[in-house]
Design a protein around this motif. Sequence first.
Motif, PDB file in Angstrom:
ATOM      1  N   LEU A 243      49.433  58.996  31.546  1.00 38.33           N
ATOM      2  CA  LEU A 243      49.816  60.167  31.700  1.00 38.33           C
ATOM      3  C   LEU A 243      49.762  60.937  30.195  1.00 38.33           C
ATOM      4  O   LEU A 243      50.348  60.391  29.289  1.00 38.33           O
ATOM      5  CB  LEU A 243      50.962  60.759  32.095  1.00 38.33           C
ATOM      6  CG  LEU A 243      51.062  60.337  33.801  1.00 38.33           C
ATOM      7  CD1 LEU A 243      52.841  59.948  34.345  1.00 38.33           C
ATOM      8  CD2 LEU A 243      50.703  61.430  34.611  1.00 38.33           C
ATOM      9  N   PRO A 244      49.562  62.255  29.991  1.00 39.09           N
ATOM     10  CA  PRO A 244      49.290  62.823  29.068  1.00 39.09           C
ATOM     11  C   PRO A 244      50.826  62.972  28.146  1.00 39.09           C
ATOM     12  O   PRO A 244      51.780  63.155  29.217  1.00 39.09           O
ATOM     13  CB  PRO A 244      48.952  64.519  29.023  1.00 39.09           C
ATOM     14  CG  PRO A 244      47.943  64.106  30.572  1.00 39.09           C
ATOM     15  CD  PRO A 244      48.675  63.095  31.278  1.00 39.09           C
ATOM     16  N   HIS A 245      51.138  62.990  27.299  1.00 43.13           N
ATOM     17  CA  HIS A 245      52.369  63.135  26.403  1.00 43.13           C
ATOM     18  C   HIS A 245      53.305  64.091  27.060  1.00 43.13           C
ATOM     19  O   HIS A 245      54.543  64.082  27.301  1.00 43.13           O
ATOM     20  CB  HIS A 245      52.356  62.866  24.967  1.00 43.13           C
ATOM     21  CG  HIS A 245      53.652  63.284  24.337  1.00 43.13           C
ATOM     22  ND1 HIS A 245      54.618  62.104  24.575  1.00 43.13           N
ATOM     23  CD2 HIS A 245      54.223  63.991  23.460  1.00 43.13           C
ATOM     24  CE1 HIS A 245      55.781  62.501  23.700  1.00 43.13           C
ATOM     25  NE2 HIS A 245      55.588  63.751  23.250  1.00 43.13           N
ATOM     26  N   TRP A 246      52.613  65.295  27.018  1.00 45.48           N
ATOM     27  CA  TRP A 246      53.427  66.519  27.479  1.00 45.48           C
ATOM     28  C   TRP A 246      53.809  66.645  29.006  1.00 45.48           C
ATOM     29  O   TRP A 246      54.839  66.914  29.329  1.00 45.48           O
ATOM     30  CB  TRP A 246      52.515  67.831  27.091  1.00 45.48           C
ATOM     31  CG  TRP A 246      51.320  67.843  27.816  1.00 45.48           C
ATOM     32  CD1 TRP A 246      49.768  67.419  27.191  1.00 45.48           C
ATOM     33  CD2 TRP A 246      50.777  68.094  29.081  1.00 45.48           C
ATOM     34  NE1 TRP A 246      48.952  67.332  28.217  1.00 45.48           N
ATOM     35  CE2 TRP A 246      49.199  68.028  29.129  1.00 45.48           C
ATOM     36  CE3 TRP A 246      51.268  68.858  30.083  1.00 45.48           C
ATOM     37  CZ2 TRP A 246      48.513  68.252  30.435  1.00 45.48           C
ATOM     38  CZ3 TRP A 246      50.746  69.277  31.295  1.00 45.48           C
ATOM     39  CH2 TRP A 246      49.215  68.877  31.307  1.00 45.48           C
ATOM     40  N   VAL A 247      53.054  65.727  29.846  1.00 46.09           N
ATOM     41  CA  VAL A 247      53.512  65.745  31.404  1.00 46.09           C
ATOM     42  C   VAL A 247      54.640  64.626  31.248  1.00 46.09           C
ATOM     43  O   VAL A 247      55.573  65.025  31.829  1.00 46.09           O
ATOM     44  CB  VAL A 247      52.170  65.011  32.029  1.00 46.09           C
ATOM     45  CG1 VAL A 247      52.836  64.699  33.564  1.00 46.09           C
ATOM     46  CG2 VAL A 247      51.347  66.160  32.072  1.00 46.09           C
ATOM     47  N   LEU A 248      54.668  63.440  30.533  1.00 45.39           N
ATOM     48  CA  LEU A 248      55.575  62.411  30.571  1.00 45.39           C
ATOM     49  C   LEU A 248      56.713  63.369  30.026  1.00 45.39           C
ATOM     50  O   LEU A 248      57.911  62.924  30.602  1.00 45.39           O
ATOM     51  CB  LEU A 248      55.311  61.377  29.432  1.00 45.39           C
ATOM     52  CG  LEU A 248      54.355  60.377  30.067  1.00 45.39           C
ATOM     53  CD1 LEU A 248      53.766  59.258  29.105  1.00 45.39           C
ATOM     54  CD2 LEU A 248      54.840  59.562  31.344  1.00 45.39           C
ATOM     55  N   SER A 249      56.805  64.082  28.923  1.00 48.38           N
ATOM     56  CA  SER A 249      57.854  64.785  28.444  1.00 48.38           C
ATOM     57  C   SER A 249      58.526  65.681  29.578  1.00 48.38           C
ATOM     58  O   SER A 249      59.676  65.678  29.642  1.00 48.38           O
ATOM     59  CB  SER A 249      57.571  65.598  27.071  1.00 48.38           C
ATOM     60  OG  SER A 249      57.301  64.655  26.157  1.00 48.38           O
ATOM     61  N   ALA A 250      57.670  66.313  30.234  1.00 53.52           N
ATOM     62  CA  ALA A 250      58.128  67.312  31.015  1.00 53.52           C
ATOM     63  C   ALA A 250      58.865  66.573  32.261  1.00 53.52           C
ATOM     64  O   ALA A 250      59.982  67.041  32.888  1.00 53.52           O
ATOM     65  CB  ALA A 250      57.005  68.240  31.644  1.00 53.52           C
ATOM     66  N   MET A 251      58.331  65.465  32.715  1.00 51.81           N
ATOM     67  CA  MET A 251      58.716  64.460  33.933  1.00 51.81           C
ATOM     68  C   MET A 251      60.173  64.112  33.451  1.00 51.81           C
ATOM     69  O   MET A 251      60.988  63.943  34.229  1.00 51.81           O
ATOM     70  CB  MET A 251      57.772  63.460  34.296  1.00 51.81           C
ATOM     71  CG  MET A 251      56.619  64.060  35.014  1.00 51.81           C
ATOM     72  SD  MET A 251      55.419  62.724  35.275  1.00 51.81           S
ATOM     73  CE  MET A 251      56.262  62.020  36.753  1.00 51.81           C
ATOM     74  N   LYS A 252      60.353  63.498  32.276  1.00 52.10           N
ATOM     75  CA  LYS A 252      61.522  63.197  31.778  1.00 52.10           C
ATOM     76  C   LYS A 252      62.566  63.960  31.605  1.00 52.10           C
ATOM     77  O   LYS A 252      63.818  63.837  31.967  1.00 52.10           O
ATOM     78  CB  LYS A 252      61.235  62.620  30.268  1.00 52.10           C
ATOM     79  CG  LYS A 252      62.569  61.984  29.641  1.00 52.10           C
ATOM     80  CD  LYS A 252      62.090  61.319  28.501  1.00 52.10           C
ATOM     81  CE  LYS A 252      63.193  60.386  27.780  1.00 52.10           C
ATOM     82  NZ  LYS A 252      62.966  59.866  26.547  1.00 52.10           N
ATOM     83  N   CYS A 253      62.085  65.252  31.211  1.00 53.39           N
ATOM     84  CA  CYS A 253      63.113  66.513  31.180  1.00 53.39           C
ATOM     85  C   CYS A 253      63.863  66.799  32.343  1.00 53.39           C
ATOM     86  O   CYS A 253      64.942  67.043  32.649  1.00 53.39           O
ATOM     87  CB  CYS A 253      62.386  67.451  30.795  1.00 53.39           C
ATOM     88  SG  CYS A 253      63.469  69.225  30.551  1.00 53.39           S
ATOM     89  N   LEU A 254      62.918  66.947  33.497  1.00 55.93           N
ATOM     90  CA  LEU A 254      63.392  67.166  34.792  1.00 55.93           C
ATOM     91  C   LEU A 254      64.168  65.982  35.532  1.00 55.93           C
ATOM     92  O   LEU A 254      65.195  66.199  36.166  1.00 55.93           O
ATOM     93  CB  LEU A 254      62.439  67.580  35.813  1.00 55.93           C
ATOM     94  CG  LEU A 254      61.870  68.902  35.520  1.00 55.93           C
ATOM     95  CD1 LEU A 254      60.742  69.294  36.596  1.00 55.93           C
ATOM     96  CD2 LEU A 254      62.962  70.119  35.216  1.00 55.93           C
ATOM     97  N   ALA A 255      63.710  64.678  35.408  1.00 57.51           N
ATOM     98  CA  ALA A 255      64.491  63.528  35.896  1.00 57.51           C
ATOM     99  C   ALA A 255      65.700  63.428  35.255  1.00 57.51           C
ATOM    100  O   ALA A 255      66.623  62.675  36.155  1.00 57.51           O
ATOM    101  CB  ALA A 255      63.494  62.562  35.654  1.00 57.51           C
ATOM    102  N   ASN A 256      66.164  63.709  34.119  1.00 59.18           N
ATOM    103  CA  ASN A 256      67.353  63.522  33.453  1.00 59.18           C
ATOM    104  C   ASN A 256      68.191  64.852  33.522  1.00 59.18           C
ATOM    105  O   ASN A 256      69.222  64.824  32.532  1.00 59.18           O
ATOM    106  CB  ASN A 256      66.947  62.716  31.999  1.00 59.18           C
ATOM    107  CG  ASN A 256      66.566  61.499  32.445  1.00 59.18           C
ATOM    108  OD1 ASN A 256      66.747  60.735  33.097  1.00 59.18           O
ATOM    109  ND2 ASN A 256      65.509  61.530  31.317  1.00 59.18           N
ATOM    110  N   TRP A 257      67.673  66.004  34.234  1.00 60.88           N
ATOM    111  CA  TRP A 257      68.239  67.112  34.089  1.00 60.88           C
ATOM    112  C   TRP A 257      69.710  67.082  34.552  1.00 60.88           C
ATOM    113  O   TRP A 257      69.927  66.489  35.517  1.00 60.88           O
ATOM    114  CB  TRP A 257      67.708  68.127  34.784  1.00 60.88           C
ATOM    115  CG  TRP A 257      68.224  69.459  34.615  1.00 60.88           C
ATOM    116  CD1 TRP A 257      69.314  70.061  35.317  1.00 60.88           C
ATOM    117  CD2 TRP A 257      67.597  70.618  33.920  1.00 60.88           C
ATOM    118  NE1 TRP A 257      69.297  71.363  34.926  1.00 60.88           N
ATOM    119  CE2 TRP A 257      68.257  71.577  33.923  1.00 60.88           C
ATOM    120  CE3 TRP A 257      66.586  70.538  33.084  1.00 60.88           C
ATOM    121  CZ2 TRP A 257      68.152  72.870  33.442  1.00 60.88           C
ATOM    122  CZ3 TRP A 257      66.279  71.847  32.147  1.00 60.88           C
ATOM    123  CH2 TRP A 257      67.006  72.870  32.576  1.00 60.88           C
TER     124      TRP A 257
END
Length: 528
Positions: A243-257
């Motif tokens: 996955l692109p870095h920006w997608v991983l960062s976005a998924m991590k952001c919402l998963a740990n919100w």
Amino acid sequence: MESRGVPPGPYRATKLWNEVTTSFRAGMPLRKHRQHFKKYGNCFTAGEAVDWLYDLLRNNSNFGPEVTRQQTIQLLRKFLKNHVIEDIKGRWGSENVDDNNQLFRFPATSPLKTPPRRHPELQRNNTENFSKDKDSIFKLRNLSRRTPKKHGLHLSQEKAEKIKHEIINEYQENAADNRELSQEDVEEVWKYVILIYLQTILGVPSLEEVINPKQVIPQYIMYNMANTSKHGVVILQNKSDDLPHWVLSAMKCLANWPRSNDMNNPTYVGFERDVFRTIADYFLDLPEPLLTFEYYELFVNILGLLQPHLERVAIDALQLCCLLLPPPNRRKLQLLMRMISRMSQNVDMPKLHDAMGTRSLMIHTFSRCVLCCAEEVDLDELLAGRLVSFLMDHHQEILQVPSYLQTAVEKHLDYLKKGHIENPGDGLFAPLPTYSYCKQISAQEFDEQKVSTSQAAIAELLENIIKNRSLPLKEKRKKLKQFQKEYPLIYQKRFPTTESEAALFGDKPTIKQPMLILRKPKFRSLRY
């Protein structure tokens, strides 16, 4: 309105379509309606059809209670497009249906779809290829001479014993040899073992109708088993497939919100919705679903195991099927399921949609990027939604590495390599997986067993309602009344008398007190 059950096999989505349309035509109430000062008989409104069809789908084990009313409207539109229904003037072919009072009726023609037939020659070649694939595993020096051409589930017990003793004798003759296995031999063993386990779990006589063995790539299985993080997520050697870095960062952001490790992101009103839209756009733009087009039939067939009493079977089957995926697809699926599962359970997650809850939004958004057919199938959205819902609830088990598979393959390779025999009478030495032999039953016996199994599951549901102490008394009465309406025979069996039903709620028959009876006064004459 429960599902009659569509057996495993090819074109299962088409068979499910036929089942739903048949149930809809047979059960949808028809009556007279008045519109524009004119009466129409044997018809129904779109709103009535949505109500009935919505209840049908939610009580069908192939779709489940996650079905939304909007999905039901979409299916009704496909009914109009495919001439399952028509308006009162006989028009069809469009998708102009809404949840309103527009009148529709059933056409005289049959709406059933005919599954495409495979050419007999192609089917025969596929069967031969399946057998050849299994044979190639055992073509190691002298072993191929006595190995049977087909290792199916239809061998008689006597023949199986004969083959076993022949293999024992040949192994004893060559016990001193230490056979060298090539990489190709190892890969074929992996492929063979996982297919045998999958066939056994699904309980089907053959997998050739739902999966082409040529599609199974053993290198994928071996990679998915060996290259994982401490959390069981696949680690890719080629980072360009990740996955692109920006997608991983976005998924991590919402998963740990809201406890995201990356606190450098700017926040504003509606920030979480924009992040979610970014993730959704990436997955929806993928060239094919995560479960791949070629495995569509396989996963659709497993959807028929998604019932309360078959939950363990479904988990085990999906666990093996997900090992067949290309490593990049498996990694994306793992990370996506982890994210949407956490988001659905996060009470602090802001509302991401004005009309839908978080869980429904996750299923509605990502179902098509997880499972869909290369050709448009009318039930794709419902089937995919059912599967994504199950994956969300059981992703930790389904997407972990099964240790028993590694053990079985190592044991199998060791038998082939060393020809080791501890005891000729001991079944543990056998180089082939253990087969189960079943007695063929008649169609009538199969239907009786199917009905008894379904009734047992429904009876178990009734007991769960009865024993649920957290359910308010008023709500429990309502659910039991609804259950009695849908399944009167099962309800009557559980509560044969009104006294047994009253005992559940502690009701005592109340005896009405007699009304006060006033004696009518006698009026005497005023005359003397």
